[in-house]
Write a protein that holds these residues in place. Structure first.
Motif, PDB file in Angstrom:
ATOM      1  N   ALA A 179       0.831  -1.210   0.000  1.00  0.00           N
ATOM      2  CA  ALA A 179       0.000   0.000   0.000  1.00  0.00           C
ATOM      3  C   ALA A 179       0.865   1.259   0.000  1.00  0.00           C
ATOM      4  O   ALA A 179       0.633   2.193  -0.781  1.00  0.00           O
ATOM      5  CB  ALA A 179      -0.924  -0.006   1.218  1.00  0.00           C
ATOM      6  N   PHE A 180       1.883   1.280   0.847  1.00  0.00           N
ATOM      7  CA  PHE A 180       2.706   2.482   0.961  1.00  0.00           C
ATOM      8  C   PHE A 180       3.515   2.738  -0.307  1.00  0.00           C
ATOM      9  O   PHE A 180       3.560   3.854  -0.816  1.00  0.00           O
ATOM     10  CB  PHE A 180       3.640   2.356   2.169  1.00  0.00           C
ATOM     11  CG  PHE A 180       4.606   3.496   2.296  1.00  0.00           C
ATOM     12  CD1 PHE A 180       4.161   4.766   2.630  1.00  0.00           C
ATOM     13  CD2 PHE A 180       5.957   3.314   2.058  1.00  0.00           C
ATOM     14  CE1 PHE A 180       5.036   5.829   2.740  1.00  0.00           C
ATOM     15  CE2 PHE A 180       6.849   4.363   2.160  1.00  0.00           C
ATOM     16  CZ  PHE A 180       6.389   5.626   2.507  1.00  0.00           C
ATOM     17  N   LEU A 237      -4.588   3.391   4.200  1.00  0.00           N
ATOM     18  CA  LEU A 237      -4.539   1.963   4.543  1.00  0.00           C
ATOM     19  C   LEU A 237      -3.192   1.602   5.168  1.00  0.00           C
ATOM     20  O   LEU A 237      -3.133   0.865   6.160  1.00  0.00           O
ATOM     21  CB  LEU A 237      -4.775   1.129   3.284  1.00  0.00           C
ATOM     22  CG  LEU A 237      -4.622  -0.396   3.438  1.00  0.00           C
ATOM     23  CD1 LEU A 237      -5.611  -0.936   4.463  1.00  0.00           C
ATOM     24  CD2 LEU A 237      -4.804  -1.095   2.090  1.00  0.00           C
ATOM     25  N   ALA A 238      -2.121   2.129   4.599  1.00  0.00           N
ATOM     26  CA  ALA A 238      -0.795   1.862   5.157  1.00  0.00           C
ATOM     27  C   ALA A 238      -0.689   2.390   6.579  1.00  0.00           C
ATOM     28  O   ALA A 238      -0.104   1.746   7.457  1.00  0.00           O
ATOM     29  CB  ALA A 238       0.286   2.482   4.268  1.00  0.00           C
ATOM     30  N   GLY A 239      -1.257   3.568   6.836  1.00  0.00           N
ATOM     31  CA  GLY A 239      -1.240   4.117   8.186  1.00  0.00           C
ATOM     32  C   GLY A 239      -1.984   3.235   9.170  1.00  0.00           C
ATOM     33  O   GLY A 239      -1.545   3.053  10.316  1.00  0.00           O
ATOM     34  N   THR A 258       1.425   9.257  -5.744  1.00  0.00           N
ATOM     35  CA  THR A 258       1.238  10.587  -5.147  1.00  0.00           C
ATOM     36  C   THR A 258       2.540  11.320  -4.862  1.00  0.00           C
ATOM     37  O   THR A 258       2.500  12.509  -4.519  1.00  0.00           O
ATOM     38  CB  THR A 258       0.451  10.505  -3.824  1.00  0.00           C
ATOM     39  OG1 THR A 258       1.240   9.808  -2.848  1.00  0.00           O
ATOM     40  CG2 THR A 258      -0.863   9.792  -4.003  1.00  0.00           C
ATOM     41  N   GLY A 259       3.679  10.630  -4.979  1.00  0.00           N
ATOM     42  CA  GLY A 259       4.950  11.252  -4.629  1.00  0.00           C
ATOM     43  C   GLY A 259       5.369  10.885  -3.216  1.00  0.00           C
ATOM     44  O   GLY A 259       4.528  10.567  -2.364  1.00  0.00           O
ATOM     45  N   ALA A 260       6.676  10.926  -2.953  1.00  0.00           N
ATOM     46  CA  ALA A 260       7.208  10.481  -1.665  1.00  0.00           C
ATOM     47  C   ALA A 260       6.730  11.355  -0.513  1.00  0.00           C
ATOM     48  O   ALA A 260       6.361  10.857   0.557  1.00  0.00           O
ATOM     49  CB  ALA A 260       8.739  10.468  -1.719  1.00  0.00           C
ATOM     50  N   ALA A 261       6.728  12.674  -0.708  1.00  0.00           N
ATOM     51  CA  ALA A 261       6.391  13.568   0.392  1.00  0.00           C
ATOM     52  C   ALA A 261       4.938  13.405   0.820  1.00  0.00           C
ATOM     53  O   ALA A 261       4.634  13.236   2.007  1.00  0.00           O
ATOM     54  CB  ALA A 261       6.674  15.016  -0.019  1.00  0.00           C
ATOM     55  N   VAL A 262       4.011  13.447  -0.145  1.00  0.00           N
ATOM     56  CA  VAL A 262       2.590  13.372   0.180  1.00  0.00           C
ATOM     57  C   VAL A 262       2.222  11.987   0.706  1.00  0.00           C
ATOM     58  O   VAL A 262       1.487  11.860   1.694  1.00  0.00           O
ATOM     59  CB  VAL A 262       1.737  13.726  -1.055  1.00  0.00           C
ATOM     60  CG1 VAL A 262       0.266  13.473  -0.785  1.00  0.00           C
ATOM     61  CG2 VAL A 262       1.957  15.177  -1.446  1.00  0.00           C
ATOM     62  N   ALA A 263       2.743  10.926   0.080  1.00  0.00           N
ATOM     63  CA  ALA A 263       2.425   9.566   0.516  1.00  0.00           C
ATOM     64  C   ALA A 263       2.874   9.337   1.952  1.00  0.00           C
ATOM     65  O   ALA A 263       2.139   8.771   2.775  1.00  0.00           O
ATOM     66  CB  ALA A 263       3.088   8.544  -0.410  1.00  0.00           C
ATOM     67  N   THR A 264       4.079   9.768   2.270  1.00  0.00           N
ATOM     68  CA  THR A 264       4.598   9.552   3.616  1.00  0.00           C
ATOM     69  C   THR A 264       3.845  10.391   4.632  1.00  0.00           C
ATOM     70  O   THR A 264       3.558   9.935   5.743  1.00  0.00           O
ATOM     71  CB  THR A 264       6.102   9.876   3.670  1.00  0.00           C
ATOM     72  OG1 THR A 264       6.760   9.214   2.594  1.00  0.00           O
ATOM     73  CG2 THR A 264       6.710   9.407   4.975  1.00  0.00           C
ATOM     74  N   VAL A 310      -6.722   7.473  -5.285  1.00  0.00           N
ATOM     75  CA  VAL A 310      -6.439   6.062  -4.996  1.00  0.00           C
ATOM     76  C   VAL A 310      -5.141   5.949  -4.199  1.00  0.00           C
ATOM     77  O   VAL A 310      -5.054   5.196  -3.215  1.00  0.00           O
ATOM     78  CB  VAL A 310      -6.358   5.244  -6.303  1.00  0.00           C
ATOM     79  CG1 VAL A 310      -5.923   3.809  -6.007  1.00  0.00           C
ATOM     80  CG2 VAL A 310      -7.704   5.248  -7.013  1.00  0.00           C
ATOM     81  N   GLY A 311      -4.141   6.693  -4.626  1.00  0.00           N
ATOM     82  CA  GLY A 311      -2.883   6.685  -3.891  1.00  0.00           C
ATOM     83  C   GLY A 311      -3.064   7.196  -2.469  1.00  0.00           C
ATOM     84  O   GLY A 311      -2.453   6.672  -1.531  1.00  0.00           O
ATOM     85  N   ALA A 312      -3.914   8.230  -2.303  1.00  0.00           N
ATOM     86  CA  ALA A 312      -4.183   8.752  -0.960  1.00  0.00           C
ATOM     87  C   ALA A 312      -4.869   7.701  -0.101  1.00  0.00           C
ATOM     88  O   ALA A 312      -4.544   7.528   1.079  1.00  0.00           O
ATOM     89  CB  ALA A 312      -5.046  10.004  -1.058  1.00  0.00           C
ATOM     90  N   ALA A 313      -5.833   6.962  -0.688  1.00  0.00           N
ATOM     91  CA  ALA A 313      -6.520   5.909   0.064  1.00  0.00           C
ATOM     92  C   ALA A 313      -5.554   4.807   0.488  1.00  0.00           C
ATOM     93  O   ALA A 313      -5.638   4.273   1.599  1.00  0.00           O
ATOM     94  CB  ALA A 313      -7.656   5.326  -0.782  1.00  0.00           C
ATOM     95  N   LEU A 314      -4.620   4.471  -0.395  1.00  0.00           N
ATOM     96  CA  LEU A 314      -3.620   3.459  -0.045  1.00  0.00           C
ATOM     97  C   LEU A 314      -2.701   3.958   1.062  1.00  0.00           C
ATOM     98  O   LEU A 314      -2.252   3.184   1.914  1.00  0.00           O
ATOM     99  CB  LEU A 314      -2.810   3.077  -1.283  1.00  0.00           C
ATOM    100  CG  LEU A 314      -3.572   2.265  -2.326  1.00  0.00           C
ATOM    101  CD1 LEU A 314      -2.737   2.093  -3.593  1.00  0.00           C
ATOM    102  CD2 LEU A 314      -3.947   0.885  -1.762  1.00  0.00           C
TER     103      LEU A 314
END
Length: 304
Positions: free
Chosen positions: A87-88, A161-163, A95-101, A154-158
């Motif tokens: 997911a992460f 989920l990772a969180g 979404t990019g490293a900064a936003v995803a993290t 979708v990337g934000a939702a993943l």
């Protein structure tokens, strides 16, 4: 003395978070050597093998203490670890490293606190509530489109989920700690089981992972951001609550955002920057030492 132990636990969790903060930028910097599931599987499988080798060399009998009553927590942690990787890393790509993290670890303290409350009955402190409130607001700001910066839903939702998976892993590890389980052995098994689940994707991507760039990435992700970072995290988790550890992990998006800007040329909009500041504020609040009397009362409730 006990407050000194608490202060020792905080930097260990922060160090683990800082190492985890390099995962997304390193993934993007290396390029598309493998898919997210394959890369995540390689990371935790190699990390698990390294940690298992260290345990076998230093305390081989510790694996025998993983008895039947500990396996539900071990398997829950393994499932959370495997799901988190896919997911992460998919969220990083979209979404990019900064936003995803920032998304993942903005949700992590909320998920960890809720899981700890449900599974262990731990009372959530005012420090945690304040720090988590900053994290939630920071998350909202991070996913707010602005100045041409678009966030993939979708990337934000993943990322969310990772969180949630991070929360499950942290509380499972805390339960194992209170059972007196040798955590290096438990973490090694957790990583190996999770890596085995993702092994089909990892094996299919061996040609890409075997390239010089792929090998360099796996060498960093496995021994450093998996084996060493998880060891630091569970060692620090002995000295702080699961909810506190979840919020302290917010150092990860700060590291990832800094590396994404410096090394990858990613742009942070004004809302994302404001969100990062709020995350930092949450870190400062939660990192304050907890009075020994209050902590002993919480630990007594966990053991009953």
């Amino acid at each position: 003395m006990e407050q000194q132990k608490d202060r020792f636990g905080v930097p260990l969790v922060l160090l683990a978070g800082a190492l985890w903060g390099t995962v997304g930028p390193a993934q993007l910097l290396a390029g598309p050597v493998a898919g997210p599931a394959a890369l995540g599987g390689a990371r935790i499988l190699v990390g698990g093998l390294v940690l298992a080798a260290v345990v076998l060399a230093t305390a081989p009998r510790s694996f025998r203490l993983l008895t039947g009553c500990t396996w539900p927590a071990v398997l829950a942690a393994a499932a959370a670890t495997a799901t988190f990787q896919t997911a992460f890393m998919t969220s990083v790509v979209t979404t990019g490293a900064a936003v995803a993290t920032a998304l993942t670890f903005g949700v992590a303290p909320v998920a960890t606190g809720i899981c700890e409350r449900i599974a262990l009955g731990t009372r959530l402190t005012r420090h945690w509530v304040a720090g988590t409130g900053c994290a939630v607001v920071g998350c909202v700001l991070v996913v707010t489109p602005s100045d041409g910066v678009r966030v993939d839903l979708v990337g934000a939702a993943l990322g969310v989920l990772a969180g949630a998976c991070f929360g499950v892993y942290t509380v499972s590890a805390k339960r194992l700690i209170h059972r007196g389980v040798p955590m290096p052995a438990a973490v090694a098994v957790t990583l190996l089981v999770g890596g085995s689940v993702l092994a089909p994707w990892t094996l299919a991507a061996v040609p890409g992972l075997a390239t010089p760039r792929g090998l360099a990435l796996v060498v960093w992700l496995g021994p450093v951001t998996a084996a060493a970072a998880y060891w630091f995290f569970v060692t620090g988790l002995r000295r702080v609550s699961a909810a506190t550890a979840g919020t302290l992990s917010l150092v990860e998006p700060l590291v990832a955002a800094g590396l994404a800007v410096l090394l990858l040329g990613e742009r942070l909009s004004a809302p994302v920057t404001a969100g990062a500041v709020l995350l930092l504020g949450g870190l400062v609040v939660v990192a304050r030492p907890v009075p020994a009397s209050r902590r002993r009362g919480a630990e007594a409730r966990i053991r009953t």
